[in-house]
Design a protein around this motif. Structure first.
Motif, PDB file in Angstrom:
ATOM      1  N   UNK A   1       0.830  -1.207   0.000  1.00 57.06           N
ATOM      2  CA  UNK A   1       0.000   0.000   0.000  1.00 57.06           C
ATOM      3  C   UNK A   1       0.863   1.255   0.000  1.00 57.06           C
ATOM      4  N   UNK A   2       2.040   1.163   0.587  1.00 59.17           N
ATOM      5  CA  UNK A   2       2.945   2.309   0.638  1.00 59.17           C
ATOM      6  C   UNK A   2       3.778   2.446  -0.638  1.00 59.17           C
ATOM      7  N   UNK A   3       3.981   1.353  -1.358  1.00 57.20           N
ATOM      8  CA  UNK A   3       4.848   1.394  -2.535  1.00 57.20           C
ATOM      9  C   UNK A   3       4.500   2.514  -3.521  1.00 57.20           C
ATOM     10  N   UNK A   4       3.237   2.676  -3.906  1.00 58.28           N
ATOM     11  CA  UNK A   4       2.943   3.715  -4.899  1.00 58.28           C
ATOM     12  C   UNK A   4       3.173   5.130  -4.373  1.00 58.28           C
ATOM     13  N   UNK A   5       3.336   5.278  -3.075  1.00 56.24           N
ATOM     14  CA  UNK A   5       3.549   6.589  -2.472  1.00 56.24           C
ATOM     15  C   UNK A   5       5.022   6.978  -2.418  1.00 56.24           C
ATOM     16  N   UNK A   6       5.903   6.027  -2.688  1.00 58.10           N
ATOM     17  CA  UNK A   6       7.334   6.294  -2.615  1.00 58.10           C
ATOM     18  C   UNK A   6       7.782   7.189  -3.762  1.00 58.10           C
ATOM     19  N   UNK A   7       8.637   8.136  -3.426  1.00 54.26           N
ATOM     20  CA  UNK A   7       9.204   9.031  -4.436  1.00 54.26           C
ATOM     21  C   UNK A   7      10.603   8.556  -4.804  1.00 54.26           C
ATOM     22  N   UNK A   8      11.154   9.150  -5.825  1.00 55.61           N
ATOM     23  CA  UNK A   8      12.535   8.856  -6.210  1.00 55.61           C
ATOM     24  C   UNK A   8      13.472   9.127  -5.037  1.00 55.61           C
ATOM     25  N   UNK A   9      13.247  10.218  -4.330  1.00 55.21           N
ATOM     26  CA  UNK A   9      14.085  10.545  -3.175  1.00 55.21           C
ATOM     27  C   UNK A   9      13.942   9.493  -2.074  1.00 55.21           C
ATOM     28  N   UNK A  10      12.725   8.988  -1.876  1.00 58.83           N
ATOM     29  CA  UNK A  10      12.521   7.922  -0.879  1.00 58.83           C
ATOM     30  C   UNK A  10      13.360   6.699  -1.230  1.00 58.83           C
ATOM     31  N   UNK A  11      13.311   6.317  -2.497  1.00 56.91           N
ATOM     32  CA  UNK A  11      14.044   5.130  -2.933  1.00 56.91           C
ATOM     33  C   UNK A  11      15.550   5.325  -2.783  1.00 56.91           C
ATOM     34  N   UNK A  12      16.022   6.551  -3.056  1.00 53.87           N
ATOM     35  CA  UNK A  12      17.439   6.854  -2.846  1.00 53.87           C
ATOM     36  C   UNK A  12      17.786   6.744  -1.368  1.00 53.87           C
ATOM     37  N   UNK A  13      16.911   7.295  -0.512  1.00 52.80           N
ATOM     38  CA  UNK A  13      17.144   7.260   0.928  1.00 52.80           C
ATOM     39  C   UNK A  13      17.193   5.820   1.453  1.00 52.80           C
ATOM     40  N   UNK A  14      16.417   4.945   0.822  1.00 52.14           N
ATOM     41  CA  UNK A  14      16.424   3.532   1.208  1.00 52.14           C
ATOM     42  C   UNK A  14      17.712   2.838   0.775  1.00 52.14           C
ATOM     43  N   UNK A  15      18.480   3.505  -0.073  1.00 52.36           N
ATOM     44  CA  UNK A  15      19.756   2.947  -0.503  1.00 52.36           C
ATOM     45  C   UNK A  15      19.672   2.072  -1.734  1.00 52.36           C
ATOM     46  N   UNK A  16      18.561   2.124  -2.458  1.00 43.88           N
ATOM     47  CA  UNK A  16      18.436   1.320  -3.664  1.00 43.88           C
ATOM     48  C   UNK A  16      19.261   1.942  -4.789  1.00 43.88           C
ATOM     49  N   UNK A  17      20.046   1.118  -5.496  1.00 42.44           N
ATOM     50  CA  UNK A  17      20.803   1.639  -6.636  1.00 42.44           C
ATOM     51  C   UNK A  17      19.858   1.998  -7.781  1.00 42.44           C
TER      52      UNK A  17
END
Length: 72
Positions: free
Chosen positions: A31-47
């Motif tokens: 449910x949270x996945x579609x709310x993630x931004x590019x910055x969120x994904x960067x903060x999570x450490x995803x390449x």
């Protein structure tokens, strides 16, 4: 909140299963996945490759696929 067990095969089908612990640790479910931004994904450490795959996967998911399964 944890990623439902049905999410892990979904992550695996996009080559992203190794990132499941990151989502669990940060209490991110489908449910949270579609709310993630590019910055969120960067903060999570995803390449960048994983970020692009995840963004493409999110775009292909339907609303029903994002809803948790009813208990029981």
């Amino acid at each position: 909140m944890r990623i439902p067990s049905t999410a892990k095969p979904g992550l695996e089908s996009f080559g992203l299963r190794k990132y499941a612990p990151v989502f669990v640790e940060n209490e991110i479910d489908f449910l949270a996945l579609p709310l993630l931004t590019e910055d969120d994904l960067k903060e999570l450490g995803l390449p960048i490759g994983a970020r692009r795959k995840l963004q493409a996967a999110i775009e292909t998911l339907t609303e029903q696929e994002l809803r948790p399964s009813p208990a029981g």
